[in-house]
Design a protein around this motif. Structure first.
Motif, PDB file in Angstrom:
ATOM      1  N   ARG A  35       0.832  -1.207   0.000  1.00  0.00           N
ATOM      2  CA  ARG A  35       0.000   0.000   0.000  1.00  0.00           C
ATOM      3  C   ARG A  35       0.868   1.260   0.000  1.00  0.00           C
ATOM      4  O   ARG A  35       0.633   2.188  -0.763  1.00  0.00           O
ATOM      5  N   HIS A  36       1.896   1.288   0.818  1.00  0.00           N
ATOM      6  CA  HIS A  36       2.756   2.469   0.887  1.00  0.00           C
ATOM      7  C   HIS A  36       3.574   2.640  -0.397  1.00  0.00           C
ATOM      8  O   HIS A  36       3.768   3.773  -0.853  1.00  0.00           O
ATOM      9  N   LEU A  37       4.041   1.546  -0.980  1.00  0.00           N
ATOM     10  CA  LEU A  37       4.742   1.646  -2.263  1.00  0.00           C
ATOM     11  C   LEU A  37       3.787   2.130  -3.348  1.00  0.00           C
ATOM     12  O   LEU A  37       4.161   2.935  -4.198  1.00  0.00           O
ATOM     13  N   GLY A  38       2.554   1.662  -3.310  1.00  0.00           N
ATOM     14  CA  GLY A  38       1.542   2.098  -4.266  1.00  0.00           C
ATOM     15  C   GLY A  38       1.237   3.576  -4.158  1.00  0.00           C
ATOM     16  O   GLY A  38       0.866   4.225  -5.146  1.00  0.00           O
ATOM     17  N   ASP A  39       1.401   4.132  -2.968  1.00  0.00           N
ATOM     18  CA  ASP A  39       1.193   5.570  -2.750  1.00  0.00           C
ATOM     19  C   ASP A  39       2.438   6.382  -3.101  1.00  0.00           C
ATOM     20  O   ASP A  39       2.473   7.592  -2.907  1.00  0.00           O
ATOM     21  N   PHE A  51      12.758  -0.278   0.122  1.00  0.00           N
ATOM     22  CA  PHE A  51      11.990  -0.500  -1.099  1.00  0.00           C
ATOM     23  C   PHE A  51      11.533   0.855  -1.596  1.00  0.00           C
ATOM     24  O   PHE A  51      11.042   1.668  -0.813  1.00  0.00           O
ATOM     25  N   LEU A  52      11.699   1.108  -2.898  1.00  0.00           N
ATOM     26  CA  LEU A  52      11.185   2.349  -3.465  1.00  0.00           C
ATOM     27  C   LEU A  52      10.632   2.113  -4.853  1.00  0.00           C
ATOM     28  O   LEU A  52      10.931   1.123  -5.499  1.00  0.00           O
ATOM     29  N   VAL A  53       9.792   3.046  -5.288  1.00  0.00           N
ATOM     30  CA  VAL A  53       9.188   2.958  -6.607  1.00  0.00           C
ATOM     31  C   VAL A  53       9.920   3.926  -7.520  1.00  0.00           C
ATOM     32  O   VAL A  53      10.105   5.093  -7.183  1.00  0.00           O
ATOM     33  N   ARG A  54      10.345   3.425  -8.665  1.00  0.00           N
ATOM     34  CA  ARG A  54      11.010   4.249  -9.671  1.00  0.00           C
ATOM     35  C   ARG A  54      10.127   4.292 -10.902  1.00  0.00           C
ATOM     36  O   ARG A  54       9.502   3.289 -11.255  1.00  0.00           O
ATOM     37  N   GLN A  55      10.105   5.448 -11.545  1.00  0.00           N
ATOM     38  CA  GLN A  55       9.357   5.592 -12.792  1.00  0.00           C
ATOM     39  C   GLN A  55      10.307   5.354 -13.959  1.00  0.00           C
ATOM     40  O   GLN A  55      11.342   5.996 -14.048  1.00  0.00           O
ATOM     41  N   LYS A  56       9.948   4.423 -14.817  1.00  0.00           N
ATOM     42  CA  LYS A  56      10.735   4.190 -16.028  1.00  0.00           C
ATOM     43  C   LYS A  56      10.068   4.945 -17.163  1.00  0.00           C
ATOM     44  O   LYS A  56       8.859   4.869 -17.339  1.00  0.00           O
ATOM     45  N   SER A  76       5.945   1.935 -13.670  1.00  0.00           N
ATOM     46  CA  SER A  76       6.553   1.985 -12.346  1.00  0.00           C
ATOM     47  C   SER A  76       7.290   0.683 -12.103  1.00  0.00           C
ATOM     48  O   SER A  76       6.873  -0.380 -12.569  1.00  0.00           O
ATOM     49  N   SER A  77       8.370   0.752 -11.356  1.00  0.00           N
ATOM     50  CA  SER A  77       9.162  -0.421 -11.038  1.00  0.00           C
ATOM     51  C   SER A  77       9.579  -0.341  -9.571  1.00  0.00           C
ATOM     52  O   SER A  77       9.958   0.719  -9.090  1.00  0.00           O
ATOM     53  N   VAL A  78       9.497  -1.458  -8.862  1.00  0.00           N
ATOM     54  CA  VAL A  78       9.911  -1.502  -7.463  1.00  0.00           C
ATOM     55  C   VAL A  78      11.387  -1.869  -7.400  1.00  0.00           C
ATOM     56  O   VAL A  78      11.834  -2.807  -8.056  1.00  0.00           O
ATOM     57  N   VAL A  79      12.135  -1.100  -6.614  1.00  0.00           N
ATOM     58  CA  VAL A  79      13.572  -1.301  -6.462  1.00  0.00           C
ATOM     59  C   VAL A  79      13.852  -1.603  -4.989  1.00  0.00           C
ATOM     60  O   VAL A  79      13.236  -1.011  -4.099  1.00  0.00           O
ATOM     61  N   PHE A  80      14.768  -2.544  -4.743  1.00  0.00           N
ATOM     62  CA  PHE A  80      15.191  -2.850  -3.378  1.00  0.00           C
ATOM     63  C   PHE A  80      16.664  -2.511  -3.245  1.00  0.00           C
ATOM     64  O   PHE A  80      17.491  -2.950  -4.049  1.00  0.00           O
ATOM     65  N   ARG A  81      16.977  -1.719  -2.238  1.00  0.00           N
ATOM     66  CA  ARG A  81      18.373  -1.404  -1.914  1.00  0.00           C
ATOM     67  C   ARG A  81      18.680  -2.002  -0.547  1.00  0.00           C
ATOM     68  O   ARG A  81      18.133  -1.556   0.465  1.00  0.00           O
ATOM     69  N   PRO A  82      19.545  -3.005  -0.490  1.00  0.00           N
ATOM     70  CA  PRO A  82      19.864  -3.610   0.805  1.00  0.00           C
ATOM     71  C   PRO A  82      20.630  -2.648   1.698  1.00  0.00           C
ATOM     72  O   PRO A  82      21.368  -1.795   1.217  1.00  0.00           O
ATOM     73  N   SER A  83      20.451  -2.807   3.017  1.00  0.00           N
ATOM     74  CA  SER A  83      21.170  -1.952   3.965  1.00  0.00           C
ATOM     75  C   SER A  83      22.626  -2.386   4.050  1.00  0.00           C
ATOM     76  O   SER A  83      23.007  -3.470   3.597  1.00  0.00           O
TER      77      SER A  83
END
Length: 96
Positions: A35-39, A51-56, A76-83
């Motif tokens: 839900r939060h990624l969708g927003d 996790f973040l959403v990037r616009q292609k 839109s594409s979901v991206v994961f950046r590990p800590s």
């Protein structure tokens, strides 16, 4: 690993809840993240990653079967950046 596997681990490690409650808890966590990624918000889990959403943007592409040029729509594409803690922890497990 599936959501059911995660729910089973939660159930096994936390003696105070039922298997059904553990499954529901996992489902609520994933729904909240979606839900939060969708927003358009980023979801940061300390010690795990972000996790973040990037616009292609729209771009030209080629159909690999026909070779025909086509326009690939923006999406839109979901991206994961590990800590910084996540990567060494995974490497330690993999290299054992």
């Amino acid at each position: 690993m599936t959501k059911a596997d995660i729910a089973r681990i939660v159930y096994e490690r936390h003696g105070g809840i039922s298997n059904r409650e553990a499954a529901r808890l996992v489902e609520v966590i994933f729904e909240t993240i979606k839900r939060h990624l969708g927003d358009g918000e980023k979801v940061q889990i300390t010690g795990f990653g972000t996790f973040l959403v990037r616009q292609k943007r729209e771009r030209r592409g080629r159909n690999p079967q026909t070779g025909e040029e086509m326009l690939i729509r923006s999406r839109s594409s979901v991206v994961f950046r590990p800590s910084k803690l996540f990567v060494p922890a995974v490497n330690a497990v993999v290299n054992d």
